[in-house]
Design an enzyme around this catalytic site. Structure first.
Site, PDB file in Angstrom:
ATOM      1  N   PHE A 173       0.512  -1.432   0.079  1.00 41.96           N
ATOM      2  CA  PHE A 173      -0.057  -0.320  -0.164  1.00 41.96           C
ATOM      3  C   PHE A 173       0.592   1.391  -0.044  1.00 41.96           C
ATOM      4  O   PHE A 173       0.284   2.252  -0.568  1.00 41.96           O
ATOM      5  CB  PHE A 173      -0.733   0.061   1.492  1.00 41.96           C
ATOM      6  CG  PHE A 173      -0.475   0.150   2.215  1.00 41.96           C
ATOM      7  CD1 PHE A 173      -0.382   2.239   2.925  1.00 41.96           C
ATOM      8  CD2 PHE A 173       0.436  -1.143   3.381  1.00 41.96           C
ATOM      9  CE1 PHE A 173       0.685   2.222   4.344  1.00 41.96           C
ATOM     10  CE2 PHE A 173       1.262  -0.350   4.689  1.00 41.96           C
ATOM     11  CZ  PHE A 173       1.365   1.244   5.120  1.00 41.96           C
ATOM     12  N   LYS A 197      -1.078  -7.155  -9.194  1.00 42.23           N
ATOM     13  CA  LYS A 197      -1.883  -7.398  -7.790  1.00 42.23           C
ATOM     14  C   LYS A 197      -2.263  -6.147  -7.189  1.00 42.23           C
ATOM     15  O   LYS A 197      -0.738  -5.577  -6.174  1.00 42.23           O
ATOM     16  CB  LYS A 197      -1.545  -8.466  -7.000  1.00 42.23           C
ATOM     17  CG  LYS A 197      -2.657  -9.392  -6.783  1.00 42.23           C
ATOM     18  CD  LYS A 197      -3.650  -8.561  -5.516  1.00 42.23           C
ATOM     19  CE  LYS A 197      -2.964  -8.430  -4.610  1.00 42.23           C
ATOM     20  NZ  LYS A 197      -3.652  -7.234  -3.274  1.00 42.23           N
ATOM     21  N   GLU A 200      -5.428  -3.720  -1.950  1.00 41.46           N
ATOM     22  CA  GLU A 200      -6.726  -3.504  -1.791  1.00 41.46           C
ATOM     23  C   GLU A 200      -7.146  -2.277  -0.646  1.00 41.46           C
ATOM     24  O   GLU A 200      -8.302  -1.457  -0.495  1.00 41.46           O
ATOM     25  CB  GLU A 200      -7.257  -4.972  -1.339  1.00 41.46           C
ATOM     26  CG  GLU A 200      -6.572  -5.028   0.270  1.00 41.46           C
ATOM     27  CD  GLU A 200      -5.330  -6.466   0.155  1.00 41.46           C
ATOM     28  OE1 GLU A 200      -4.969  -6.255  -0.196  1.00 41.46           O
ATOM     29  OE2 GLU A 200      -5.591  -6.866   1.659  1.00 41.46           O
ATOM     30  N   SER A 250       5.094  -6.573   3.622  1.00 36.45           N
ATOM     31  CA  SER A 250       6.265  -7.610   4.854  1.00 36.45           C
ATOM     32  C   SER A 250       6.655  -8.742   4.856  1.00 36.45           C
ATOM     33  O   SER A 250       6.599  -9.232   3.524  1.00 36.45           O
ATOM     34  CB  SER A 250       4.774  -7.416   5.694  1.00 36.45           C
ATOM     35  OG  SER A 250       3.881  -8.259   5.292  1.00 36.45           O
ATOM     36  N   CYS A 305       9.924   1.368   3.287  1.00 31.99           N
ATOM     37  CA  CYS A 305      11.153   0.006   4.002  1.00 31.99           C
ATOM     38  C   CYS A 305      11.950   0.843   4.102  1.00 31.99           C
ATOM     39  O   CYS A 305      12.590   0.431   4.373  1.00 31.99           O
ATOM     40  CB  CYS A 305      10.565  -0.615   2.859  1.00 31.99           C
ATOM     41  SG  CYS A 305      11.405   0.043   1.571  1.00 31.99           S
ATOM     42  N   GLU A 399       8.738  -3.546  13.244  1.00 32.52           N
ATOM     43  CA  GLU A 399       8.818  -2.373  12.002  1.00 32.52           C
ATOM     44  C   GLU A 399       7.591  -1.712  12.219  1.00 32.52           C
ATOM     45  O   GLU A 399       6.824  -2.386  12.858  1.00 32.52           O
ATOM     46  CB  GLU A 399       8.732  -3.646  10.713  1.00 32.52           C
ATOM     47  CG  GLU A 399       8.483  -2.115   9.540  1.00 32.52           C
ATOM     48  CD  GLU A 399       8.524  -2.580   8.250  1.00 32.52           C
ATOM     49  OE1 GLU A 399       7.551  -3.740   7.957  1.00 32.52           O
ATOM     50  OE2 GLU A 399       8.515  -2.230   7.372  1.00 32.52           O
TER      51      GLU A 399
HETATM   52  P1  NAD Z   1       1.283  -6.661   3.638  1.00 28.59           P
HETATM   53  O1  NAD Z   1       2.739  -7.789   2.930  1.00 28.59           O
HETATM   54  O2  NAD Z   1       0.447  -6.950   3.835  1.00 28.59           O
HETATM   55  O3  NAD Z   1       0.893  -6.951   1.621  1.00 28.59           O
HETATM   56  C1  NAD Z   1       1.898  -7.176   0.733  1.00 28.59           C
HETATM   57  C2  NAD Z   1       0.296  -7.347  -0.113  1.00 28.59           C
HETATM   58  O4  NAD Z   1       0.382  -8.835   0.210  1.00 28.59           O
HETATM   59  C3  NAD Z   1      -0.561  -6.296  -0.566  1.00 28.59           C
HETATM   60  O5  NAD Z   1      -1.119  -7.030  -2.053  1.00 28.59           O
HETATM   61  C4  NAD Z   1      -1.677  -8.002  -0.306  1.00 28.59           C
HETATM   62  O6  NAD Z   1      -2.882  -7.906  -1.115  1.00 28.59           O
HETATM   63  C5  NAD Z   1      -1.097  -9.150   0.011  1.00 28.59           C
HETATM   64  N1  NAD Z   1      -1.543 -10.127   1.372  1.00 28.59           N
HETATM   65  C6  NAD Z   1      -2.069  -9.585   2.367  1.00 28.59           C
HETATM   66  N2  NAD Z   1      -1.685 -10.344   3.646  1.00 28.59           N
HETATM   67  C7  NAD Z   1      -1.401 -11.553   2.510  1.00 28.59           C
HETATM   68  C8  NAD Z   1      -1.547 -13.430   3.221  1.00 28.59           C
HETATM   69  N3  NAD Z   1      -1.990 -13.644   4.040  1.00 28.59           N
HETATM   70  N4  NAD Z   1      -1.677 -13.828   1.750  1.00 28.59           N
HETATM   71  C9  NAD Z   1      -1.229 -13.267   0.829  1.00 28.59           C
HETATM   72  N5  NAD Z   1      -1.175 -11.955  -0.309  1.00 28.59           N
HETATM   73  C10 NAD Z   1      -1.209 -10.871   1.237  1.00 28.59           C
HETATM   74  O7  NAD Z   1       1.787  -5.074   2.856  1.00 28.59           O
HETATM   75  P2  NAD Z   1       1.710  -3.860   3.381  1.00 28.59           P
HETATM   76  O8  NAD Z   1       0.697  -3.347   4.573  1.00 28.59           O
HETATM   77  O9  NAD Z   1       0.792  -3.431   1.785  1.00 28.59           O
HETATM   78  O10 NAD Z   1       2.871  -3.422   3.088  1.00 28.59           O
HETATM   79  C11 NAD Z   1       3.830  -2.774   3.766  1.00 28.59           C
HETATM   80  C12 NAD Z   1       5.163  -3.326   4.015  1.00 28.59           C
HETATM   81  O11 NAD Z   1       5.843  -3.503   2.717  1.00 28.59           O
HETATM   82  C13 NAD Z   1       5.497  -3.314   4.859  1.00 28.59           C
HETATM   83  O12 NAD Z   1       6.852  -4.156   5.621  1.00 28.59           O
HETATM   84  C14 NAD Z   1       7.152  -2.529   4.318  1.00 28.59           C
HETATM   85  O13 NAD Z   1       8.478  -2.318   5.447  1.00 28.59           O
HETATM   86  C15 NAD Z   1       7.209  -2.941   3.304  1.00 28.59           C
HETATM   87  N6  NAD Z   1       7.776  -2.631   2.094  1.00 28.59           N
HETATM   88  C16 NAD Z   1       9.093  -3.202   1.057  1.00 28.59           C
HETATM   89  C17 NAD Z   1       9.685  -2.706   0.466  1.00 28.59           C
HETATM   90  C18 NAD Z   1      10.706  -3.357  -0.060  1.00 28.59           C
HETATM   91  O14 NAD Z   1      11.151  -2.683  -1.099  1.00 28.59           O
HETATM   92  N7  NAD Z   1      11.578  -4.025   0.857  1.00 28.59           N
HETATM   93  C19 NAD Z   1       9.401  -1.670  -0.045  1.00 28.59           C
HETATM   94  C20 NAD Z   1       7.877  -1.528   0.168  1.00 28.59           C
HETATM   95  C21 NAD Z   1       7.137  -1.232   1.440  1.00 28.59           C
END
Ligand code: NAD
Length: 508
Positions: A173, A197, A200, A250, A305, A399
């Protein structure tokens, strides 16, 4: 695609979109398959809420594997023609896309601002980064040339980078436009067809990206968007016609996606969360350090991140910490500080602060309980500086993803490095000092993929690649820059002999 009801043509949708921009409400989000916006095959949807003021912006469908199957079929159909087009022709689409990003910069930024909650300035910077990412993709013909060598008399070996086929990009997000654009221009310019994808929580920007790619001349089916949650992610990992999956999100979900995609023998690069450490030496320039630390911890409301989340102050640094608090006080929620993504996120961040305080840490600046006038339903957390944090506390280890910096004190550089090294993540680390020897010492020892010296957010700019280490990334290589060529292509090696007099070489 008989089961899909085509709701509106691209033109109709664009008109609707423009009308709704004025009322701050958007039509229900649709999938984008084979060049057309279509309803998902489901009645399940969730509300898209603006963190700025709690207003409902739209609804996003929780698509099913049936929707994904349509998208994959469209991408598979488009692949033979797209992949056979010379790369110099394919990148022409991205030259046009770059200009469209620039021409639509304010509208794109406004979408990001509304759905993600970051400030308009930050949203503009995000779209400017999309332009830079696209410029890099336009340079791919210059970078992708293979190798050719006469390996024995009259015999040549040659390598070429070949696209994989249908690939998927699953995104988080916090950067609704930038993270999709980490993958879209490179993967597609290199000849692949993609399923995106989106998160959401911020699904609206993806529709505009699809419109601009179409306007840039991208053939139908080459880029598709399927909205949804867990079901779509799982279906992507399992789908036999998807060759590669990139994931950003994450660490918890990165591990799940990496395991599931590779279990199905797919190529996978999964970027996870972070806990980035800034190591501040007593000789650091106080004003510059304070400005960088404050900007890094609070930019995008700490939801980066690459954000500074932990600071290790080495030796006598009280004067610098005092300046950090002064700088952080200039950051005002609703003005130059955006909102965090949701009520749940705000509550969680505030709980972290409360817990640290109850464990004996000193809250020098407290961002709990903030309300922005006129935006009482917005989810804001003020800048927060916590001092005398111990390495074992949750605020030191986890985090937080909010505008919070946890300061730990050490006597020596080695103690600071030991703290940095003991965290399981490894996205970024920075040192603030005027001593080149100390900087080099830390560059060599910090356990992170991206290191800064007097830089609070050490994001490598194109053509350098982006990617962390340890639990911040699973898989080989980086997601952007030259490194992405290896991820989005496979290498073909050919050995050629036309001259019969060349004889039989020693291997054959
Ligand atoms: P998230 O892991 O909750 O969601 C990421 C994606 O995974 C979304 O599209 C979501 O729909 C999907 N998802 C969520 N739960 C799931 C599950 N149980 N099974 C399968 N798919 C699932 O992450 P977020 O809250 O959207 O974003 C924030 C996180 O992203 C932070 O931890 C941040 O550090 C990380 N991030 C990392 C980088 C990097 O380069 N390392 C860059 C941007 C963000």
């Amino acid at each position: 695609m008989p089961c899909i009801k085509i709701l509106s043509s691209l033109e109709k949708r664009t008109k609707l979109f423009a009308t709704n921009l004025i009322s701050m409400q958007y039509p229900p989000v649709q999938n984008y398959i084979n060049g057309v916006f279509v309803d998902a095959n489901t009645s399940r949807s969730i509300n898209v809420v603006s963190p700025l003021d709690g207003k409902e912006l739209s609804k996003v469908p929780m698509s099913t594997s049936v929707d994904l199957n349509y998208a994959v079929a469209a991408a598979k159909d488009a692949f033979p023609k797209w992949s056979k087009m010379p790369i110099k022709e394919r990148v022409q689409v991205f030259f046009r896309y770059k200009f469209l990003l620039e021409n639509n910069l304010r509208e794109l930024a406004h979408l990001v601002h509304e759905e993600n909650g970051k400030t308009m300035d930050e949203a503009i910077a995000e779209i400017e980064k999309c332009v830079e990412l696209t410029e890099f993709a336009c340079s791919l013909p210059q970078l992708i040339t293979g190798e050719l060598l006469e390996v024995s008399k009259g015999v040549e070996c040659r390598t070429e980078h070949v696209p994989l086929g249908v690939v998927a990009s699953i995104v988080p997000f916090n950067f609704p436009s930038m993270v999709p654009n980490w993958t879209i221009p490179n993967a597609i310019a290199l000849g692949n067809c993609m399923i995106l994808k989106p998160s959401e929580k911020v699904p609206i920007s993806a529709g505009k990206i699809a419109e601009l790619l179409k306007e840039a001349g991208l053939p139908d089916g080459v880029f598709n968007v399927v909205h949804g949650g867990v079901e779509i992610v799982e279906a992507i990992c399992d789908h036999p016609d998807i060759q590669a999956v990139s994931f950003v999100g994450s660490t918890k979900i990165a591990k799940i996606v990496y395991q599931r995609a590779t279990q199905h023998y797919k190529r996978c690069l999964a970027l996870g969360g972070a806990k980035n450490h800034l190591m501040v030496m007593p000789d650091a320039i106080p004003s510059m350090t304070a400005q960088n630390v404050a900007a890094s911890m609070s930019g995008c409301a700490g939801q980066r991140c690459m954000a500074a989340s932990a600071m290790v102050a080495v030796g006598e640094t009280d004067h610098i910490i005092q300046k950090i608090v002064e700088e952080a006080k200039k950051i005002v929620p609703g003005k130059n500080l955006g909102a965090v993504i949701s009520r749940e996120s705000k509550d969680k961040i505030e709980q972290y602060i409360t817990e640290a305080e109850s464990q004996g840490a000193t809250v020098l600046l407290d961002g709990r309980g903030v309300k922005v006038e006129g935006k009482e339903n917005g989810t804001y957390v003020g800048p927060t500086v916590i001092d005398h944090v111990k390495p074992g506390m949750s605020v030191a280890k986890e985090e937080i993803f909010g505008p919070v910096i946890s300061i730990m004190r050490t006597k020596t550089v080695d103690e600071a490095i030991a703290i940095e090294n003991s965290n399981p993540y490894g996205n970024a680390a920075s040192v603030f000092t005027q001593n080149g020897g100390v900087a080099r010492y830390i560059i060599e020892r910090a356990s992170a993929g991206m290191i800064g010296v007097n830089v609070g957010v050490p994001v490598p700019r194109e053509p350098f690649s982006f990617g962390g280490w340890n639990e911040s990334k699973f898989g080989v290589g980086d997601i952007t820059g030259k490194s992405s060529i290896e991820f989005w292509t496979k290498l073909k090696k050919s050995t050629v002999k036309w001259n019969p007099e060349a004889g039989v070489n020693w291997m054959s």
